[in-house]
Motif scaffolding. Structure first.
Motif, PDB file in Angstrom:
ATOM      1  N   ALA A 168       0.939  -1.321   0.309  1.00  6.33           N
ATOM      2  CA  ALA A 168       0.245  -0.327   0.181  1.00  6.33           C
ATOM      3  C   ALA A 168       1.408   1.113  -0.116  1.00  6.33           C
ATOM      4  N   ASN A 169      -0.073   2.183  -0.764  1.00  7.31           N
ATOM      5  CA  ASN A 169       0.797   3.689  -0.613  1.00  7.31           C
ATOM      6  C   ASN A 169       2.371   3.957  -1.053  1.00  7.31           C
ATOM      7  N   THR A 170       2.098   3.071  -2.409  1.00  4.93           N
ATOM      8  CA  THR A 170       3.539   3.150  -3.429  1.00  4.93           C
ATOM      9  C   THR A 170       3.246   3.281  -4.638  1.00  4.93           C
ATOM     10  N   VAL A 171       4.017   4.380  -5.048  1.00  3.91           N
ATOM     11  CA  VAL A 171       4.196   3.693  -6.840  1.00  3.91           C
ATOM     12  C   VAL A 171       5.288   3.157  -7.115  1.00  3.91           C
ATOM     13  N   CYS A 172       4.803   2.416  -7.919  1.00  7.39           N
ATOM     14  CA  CYS A 172       5.659   0.930  -8.438  1.00  7.39           C
ATOM     15  C   CYS A 172       5.799   1.069 -10.044  1.00  7.39           C
ATOM     16  N   VAL A 173       7.087   0.323 -10.492  1.00 10.18           N
ATOM     17  CA  VAL A 173       6.919   0.532 -11.899  1.00 10.18           C
ATOM     18  C   VAL A 173       8.050  -0.545 -12.482  1.00 10.18           C
ATOM     19  N   GLY A 174       7.973  -0.726 -13.173  1.00  5.92           N
ATOM     20  CA  GLY A 174       8.805  -1.853 -14.040  1.00  5.92           C
ATOM     21  C   GLY A 174       8.796  -2.621 -13.971  1.00  5.92           C
ATOM     22  N   SER A 175       9.126  -3.820 -15.016  1.00 10.64           N
ATOM     23  CA  SER A 175       8.730  -5.227 -15.176  1.00 10.64           C
ATOM     24  C   SER A 175      10.579  -6.434 -14.437  1.00 10.64           C
ATOM     25  N   PRO A 176       9.805  -6.968 -13.130  1.00 10.98           N
ATOM     26  CA  PRO A 176       9.200  -7.120 -12.776  1.00 10.98           C
ATOM     27  C   PRO A 176       8.701  -5.343 -11.639  1.00 10.98           C
ATOM     28  N   ALA A 177       7.408  -5.165 -11.173  1.00 12.17           N
ATOM     29  CA  ALA A 177       7.303  -3.451 -10.767  1.00 12.17           C
ATOM     30  C   ALA A 177       7.942  -4.092  -9.639  1.00 12.17           C
ATOM     31  N   LYS A 178       8.104  -2.927  -9.135  1.00 14.47           N
ATOM     32  CA  LYS A 178       8.627  -2.686  -7.651  1.00 14.47           C
ATOM     33  C   LYS A 178       8.748  -1.562  -7.059  1.00 14.47           C
ATOM     34  N   PRO A 179       7.864  -0.965  -5.465  1.00 18.03           N
ATOM     35  CA  PRO A 179       8.185   0.289  -5.388  1.00 18.03           C
ATOM     36  C   PRO A 179       9.042   1.244  -5.295  1.00 18.03           C
TER      37      PRO A 179
END
Length: 184
Positions: A168-179
């Motif tokens: 919760a309460n995070t911005v997540c990006v990428g492959s695989p997605a990470k905070p």
């Protein structure tokens, strides 16, 4: 002995081309076709089709084109919005909290296939539930894999692939997605 649908809903290996499951997918695909052929300004007609597809009354708004496998396994909270080109493969339950926004091209897939090529070629499949908290925003072309839980107030950057739970309460990006940063 379990039916193929019971196996699917239990997360067991099942035969996706079972006659009963094919009939249920055909019904949902017919409703998606009707939705996708209905003018975006025909709001009451579209809302009625969405309610029939989901199997309950909601305020969900699905832009066309929208695709899903069954419809009845998709549970949305208030304020749900799916932009153009979203696909939800709902062999297992997909649950969204309130105020979830899906940008164009989002794919949410509960379905997976065995790694063994012989088993896979025989038509075996599995489905694992996906749970999404409140106030989650999926950027364009995000893909969510089977069995994932996404916490409240998460923003997932465009093009990300969600393979594991996101806090919760995070911005997540990428492959695989990470905070990459917290949301205060």
């Amino acid at each position: 002995m379990k039916t193929e649908k019971e196996k699917m809903l239990a997360g067991d290996i099942y035969q996706a081309f079972d006659e009963a499951l094919v009939a249920e997918r055909d019904k949902a695909k017919g409703l998606c076709f009707r939705l996708n052929q209905t003018c975006s300004t025909a709001r009451e007609q579209r809302r009625a089709i969405v309610d029939e597809l989901l199997g309950y009354v909601s305020d969900a708004w699905l832009e066309s084109p929208f695709h899903c496998d069954y419809g009845y396994n998709i549970k949305v909270g208030e304020g749900f919005y799916a932009n153009h080109g979203c696909t939800i493969l709902d062999g297992a339950p997909v649950r969204f909290g309130d105020n979830c926004l899906l940008a164009p091209g989002v794919v949410i897939a509960t379905a997976g296939h065995p790694l063994d090529p012989v088993t896979r070629a025989a038509g075996d499949e599995f489905a694992k539930p996906i749970t999404v908290g409140n106030d989650v925003w999926f950027g364009a072309n995000v893909t969510v894999c089977p069995g994932v839980t996404i916490g409240d107030n998460v923003v997932i950057g465009a093009g990300s692939v969600v393979t594991k739970d996101l806090p919760a309460n995070t911005v997540c990006v990428g492959s695989p997605a990470k905070p990459i940063k917290p949301i205060e």
